[in-house]
Design a protein around this motif. Structure first.
Motif, mmCIF file in Angstrom:
data_model
loop_
_atom_site.group_PDB
_atom_site.id
_atom_site.type_symbol
_atom_site.label_atom_id
_atom_site.label_comp_id
_atom_site.label_asym_id
_atom_site.label_seq_id
_atom_site.Cartn_x
_atom_site.Cartn_y
_atom_site.Cartn_z
ATOM 1 N N VAL A 1 23.958 -39.913 -25.349
ATOM 2 C CA VAL A 1 22.803 -41.135 -25.559
ATOM 3 C C VAL A 1 21.101 -40.325 -25.443
ATOM 4 O O VAL A 1 20.751 -40.771 -26.433
ATOM 5 C CB VAL A 1 23.101 -42.246 -23.861
ATOM 6 N N MET A 2 21.442 -39.525 -24.808
ATOM 7 C CA MET A 2 20.624 -38.275 -24.281
ATOM 8 C C MET A 2 20.241 -37.765 -25.633
ATOM 9 O O MET A 2 18.962 -37.843 -27.188
ATOM 10 C CB MET A 2 20.439 -37.484 -23.436
ATOM 11 N N VAL A 3 20.685 -37.157 -26.701
ATOM 12 C CA VAL A 3 20.819 -36.404 -27.914
ATOM 13 C C VAL A 3 20.626 -37.560 -29.015
ATOM 14 O O VAL A 3 19.214 -36.881 -29.521
ATOM 15 C CB VAL A 3 22.258 -36.189 -28.248
ATOM 16 N N ALA A 4 21.014 -39.194 -29.243
ATOM 17 C CA ALA A 4 21.244 -39.623 -30.370
ATOM 18 C C ALA A 4 19.240 -40.629 -29.468
ATOM 19 O O ALA A 4 18.538 -40.685 -30.590
ATOM 20 C CB ALA A 4 21.475 -40.873 -29.913
ATOM 21 N N GLU A 5 19.191 -40.752 -28.783
ATOM 22 C CA GLU A 5 17.588 -41.232 -28.028
ATOM 23 C C GLU A 5 16.713 -39.988 -28.851
ATOM 24 O O GLU A 5 15.521 -40.098 -29.011
ATOM 25 C CB GLU A 5 17.379 -40.790 -26.659
ATOM 26 N N LEU A 6 17.492 -38.495 -28.733
ATOM 27 C CA LEU A 6 16.267 -37.542 -29.256
ATOM 28 C C LEU A 6 15.762 -37.228 -30.628
ATOM 29 O O LEU A 6 14.966 -37.287 -31.447
ATOM 30 C CB LEU A 6 17.092 -36.339 -28.405
ATOM 31 N N LYS A 7 17.304 -37.953 -31.425
ATOM 32 C CA LYS A 7 16.966 -38.245 -32.554
ATOM 33 C C LYS A 7 15.820 -39.072 -33.373
ATOM 34 O O LYS A 7 15.256 -38.605 -34.366
ATOM 35 C CB LYS A 7 18.340 -38.237 -33.217
ATOM 36 N N ARG B 1 12.056 -32.101 -23.838
ATOM 37 C CA ARG B 1 13.415 -32.453 -23.037
ATOM 38 C C ARG B 1 14.971 -32.514 -23.703
ATOM 39 O O ARG B 1 15.522 -32.048 -22.776
ATOM 40 C CB ARG B 1 13.426 -33.903 -23.842
ATOM 41 N N ALA B 2 14.462 -31.593 -25.644
ATOM 42 C CA ALA B 2 15.667 -31.303 -25.566
ATOM 43 C C ALA B 2 16.094 -29.877 -25.547
ATOM 44 O O ALA B 2 17.356 -30.119 -24.932
ATOM 45 C CB ALA B 2 15.344 -31.224 -27.381
ATOM 46 N N GLU B 3 15.580 -29.107 -25.231
ATOM 47 C CA GLU B 3 15.109 -27.590 -24.516
ATOM 48 C C GLU B 3 15.853 -27.831 -23.378
ATOM 49 O O GLU B 3 16.727 -27.142 -22.449
ATOM 50 C CB GLU B 3 14.284 -27.074 -24.005
ATOM 51 N N THR B 4 15.920 -28.743 -22.250
ATOM 52 C CA THR B 4 16.464 -28.971 -20.935
ATOM 53 C C THR B 4 17.539 -29.112 -21.620
ATOM 54 O O THR B 4 18.405 -29.260 -20.781
ATOM 55 C CB THR B 4 15.741 -30.385 -20.140
ATOM 56 N N LEU B 5 18.409 -29.931 -22.381
ATOM 57 C CA LEU B 5 19.369 -30.620 -22.517
ATOM 58 C C LEU B 5 20.644 -29.115 -22.784
ATOM 59 O O LEU B 5 20.230 -28.218 -24.057
ATOM 60 C CB LEU B 5 19.749 -31.012 -23.442
ATOM 61 N N GLU B 6 21.376 -28.421 -21.922
ATOM 62 C CA GLU B 6 22.052 -27.037 -22.452
ATOM 63 C C GLU B 6 23.450 -27.820 -23.087
ATOM 64 O O GLU B 6 24.786 -27.179 -22.965
ATOM 65 C CB GLU B 6 22.469 -26.032 -21.378
ATOM 66 N N VAL B 7 23.762 -28.733 -24.301
ATOM 67 C CA VAL B 7 24.448 -28.598 -25.061
ATOM 68 C C VAL B 7 24.179 -27.575 -26.600
ATOM 69 O O VAL B 7 22.615 -28.259 -26.770
ATOM 70 C CB VAL B 7 24.631 -29.990 -25.063
ATOM 71 N N ASP B 8 25.170 -28.149 -27.379
ATOM 72 C CA ASP B 8 25.148 -27.783 -28.662
ATOM 73 C C ASP B 8 24.410 -28.582 -29.308
ATOM 74 O O ASP B 8 23.640 -28.517 -30.017
ATOM 75 C CB ASP B 8 26.496 -27.262 -29.284
ATOM 76 N N GLU B 9 24.608 -29.381 -29.123
ATOM 77 C CA GLU B 9 23.966 -30.988 -30.064
ATOM 78 C C GLU B 9 22.849 -30.803 -29.773
ATOM 79 O O GLU B 9 22.072 -31.014 -30.391
ATOM 80 C CB GLU B 9 24.177 -32.259 -29.596
ATOM 81 N N ALA B 10 22.023 -30.709 -28.545
ATOM 82 C CA ALA B 10 20.500 -31.149 -28.327
ATOM 83 C C ALA B 10 20.369 -29.188 -28.605
ATOM 84 O O ALA B 10 19.021 -28.954 -29.313
ATOM 85 C CB ALA B 10 20.755 -31.105 -26.520
ATOM 86 N N LYS B 11 20.685 -28.722 -28.720
ATOM 87 C CA LYS B 11 19.710 -27.399 -29.345
ATOM 88 C C LYS B 11 20.142 -27.678 -30.739
ATOM 89 O O LYS B 11 18.650 -27.167 -31.499
ATOM 90 C CB LYS B 11 20.910 -26.121 -29.295
ATOM 91 N N ASN C 1 16.126 -27.307 -32.345
ATOM 92 C CA ASN C 1 16.173 -26.140 -33.764
ATOM 93 C C ASN C 1 15.465 -26.452 -35.129
ATOM 94 O O ASN C 1 14.797 -26.476 -35.541
ATOM 95 C CB ASN C 1 16.918 -25.490 -34.425
ATOM 96 N N GLN C 2 15.664 -28.765 -35.171
ATOM 97 C CA GLN C 2 15.268 -28.992 -36.388
ATOM 98 C C GLN C 2 13.910 -29.536 -35.794
ATOM 99 O O GLN C 2 13.301 -30.104 -36.885
ATOM 100 C CB GLN C 2 15.881 -30.810 -35.925
ATOM 101 N N ILE C 3 13.185 -29.782 -35.030
ATOM 102 C CA ILE C 3 12.157 -30.300 -34.210
ATOM 103 C C ILE C 3 11.053 -28.822 -34.581
ATOM 104 O O ILE C 3 9.910 -29.177 -34.685
ATOM 105 C CB ILE C 3 11.814 -30.669 -32.609
ATOM 106 N N ARG C 4 12.320 -27.317 -34.056
ATOM 107 C CA ARG C 4 11.316 -26.878 -34.472
ATOM 108 C C ARG C 4 10.705 -26.571 -36.136
ATOM 109 O O ARG C 4 9.435 -26.078 -36.720
ATOM 110 C CB ARG C 4 11.601 -25.316 -34.072
ATOM 111 N N ASN C 5 11.766 -26.571 -37.402
ATOM 112 C CA ASN C 5 11.475 -26.565 -38.312
ATOM 113 C C ASN C 5 10.367 -27.875 -38.547
ATOM 114 O O ASN C 5 9.663 -27.217 -39.169
ATOM 115 C CB ASN C 5 13.098 -26.477 -39.069
ATOM 116 N N GLN C 6 10.734 -29.063 -37.693
ATOM 117 C CA GLN C 6 9.969 -30.004 -38.137
ATOM 118 C C GLN C 6 8.270 -29.269 -37.662
ATOM 119 O O GLN C 6 7.196 -30.198 -38.985
ATOM 120 C CB GLN C 6 9.746 -31.719 -37.728
#
Length: 383
Positions: A166-172, A190-200, A204-209
């Motif tokens: 849910v949290m990863v979907a909300e981030l996207k 918020r994405a960096e606080t979630l220590e899971v591969d999907e959040a990482k 990375n996508q946000i950094r690229n953006q």
């Protein structure tokens, strides 16, 4: 023979028992003898058979309840909580006093409730209702906190998995439509606080953006030669990825163009200063150009002088005076003086005129047409 009342031995012909004194009733020999001999055995057999039957019945019921219980545990370990719930219900129905089955049945009731709650959370997520989805996950976790044990670990993992999804979907969802680094930065945090591969991956996508935003912003400023703002935009992006090759290359380009522009600008300034000095020199020394100067004779035998000038100054000039001398036919100075130009102020490229008449000419002078005029120099004030 024995007395049926006290059990003491007696003779077969006795009418009364010599021990207890009770009358001895005579019975048919065969029946009485059979009953006396086999009645205890028969009673023991009946009681024994009943007890044995009851034991085997209870044992079979218990075994059936245990089998149901064990099947329920196996199903629960596989995550089939609804079927496990049915097996534990069956075990408690088969054996009324079965505390372990009752406890597991309660746990399965909660497990099924948790599963249903997590399903509802998934449905809310698919509809982009992330707040409702996370509240449902919290409800599932509160239900789970009532119990402890290995089975709870699996459910805890399920809850954690749904929460992460849910949290990863909300981030996207939140990263879409953002048009600046300032809007994206909270989502990245918020994405960096979630220590899971999907959040990482989302991070990375946000950094690229963010890097793309920085590149676009820097290039926009670079086109207008706003080098400081372009460098600031690049530095903004490097805060999120200090080793990004595109940003580092663009930074080098900006710095080179900045240096070249400043050098060229310095040259332009120097040239402008030289031009300004020349302009100032011209305005001070060569601001007025003579267009023409003519002489004519009036009907009263007077010498009339007319002429025109043009301003070559780059600024307004005023109080323009023209020093002149009139020469006779032999080139001798006949008269000299100064006349002022009209209008009083000339702007760049403006033209002005002057005229004056010489009176009281000697009567011996016969031919005034032979007289000429010369303008020696001009005087003016620079405004």
């Amino acid at each position: 023979m024995y007395c049926p009342h006290c059990g003491k031995k007696r003779d077969k012909n006795d009418q009364f028992c010599i021990s207890c004194g009770k009358e001895l009733v005579s019975e048919p020999k065969g029946i009485r003898s059979f009953i006396v001999r086999w009645l205890p055995v028969l009673v023991f057999f009946i009681i024994g058979s009943s007890l044995t039957g009851y034991y085997y019945y209870e044992e079979s019921v218990t075994n059936a309840a245990i089998r149901s219980f064990e099947q329920g545990e196996q199903l629960a370990e596989k995550g089939d909580y609804k079927e496990a719930q049915n097996k534990f219900e069956k075990a408690t129905a088969q054996r009324a006093q079965f505390p372990a089955a009752e406890l597991n049945q309660n746990i399965m009731n909660s497990a099924v409730t948790i599963e249903d709650t997590l399903d509802s959370a998934e449905k809310a997520r698919k509809k982009d209702n992330y707040t409702d989805a996370l509240e449902l996950v919290d409800d599932a976790e509160a239900e789970l906190n009532q119990y402890k044990g290995p089975l709870m670990t699996d459910l805890q993992n399920d809850i954690a998995s749904v929460r992460t999804t849910v949290m990863v979907a909300e981030l996207k969802f939140d990263m879409k439509g953002k048009k600046s680094i300032e809007e994206l930065q909270p989502v990245l945090t918020r994405a960096e606080t979630l220590e899971v591969d999907e959040a990482k991956e989302v991070a990375n996508q946000i950094r690229n953006q963010i890097i793309e935003f920085s590149l676009n912003e820097a290039n926009k400023h670079l086109k207008d030669n706003r080098f400081s703002k372009a460098l600031y935009a690049v530095e903004d992006g490097l805060q999120f990825n200090s080793q990004n090759e595109k940003l580092l290359n663009l930074k080098t380009v900006i710095e080179k163009r900045k240096n070249a522009f400043e050098e060229e600008q310095q040259k332009r300034i120097e040239q402008a200063m030289v031009a300004a000095a020349k302009e100032e020199e011209m305005n001070r020394t060569n601001a007025i150009e003579l267009i023409d100067a003519k002489t004519s004779v009036t009907e009263y035998n007077e010498l009339k002088i007319t002429g025109s000038v043009k301003s070559k100054a780059t600024v307004p000039v005023s109080s323009i005076g023209a020093s002149y001398q009139v020469l006779d036919s032999k080139g001798k100075v006949f008269r000299k003086g100064e006349v002022y130009i009209n209008p009083e102020t000339l702007y760049p490229e403006d033209k002005g005129k002057f005229d004056f008449t010489i009176y009281e000419i000697d009567k011996e002078v016969k031919n005034l047409d032979e007289y000429t005029v010369q303008i020696d120099h001009f005087t003016w004030y620079v405004e």
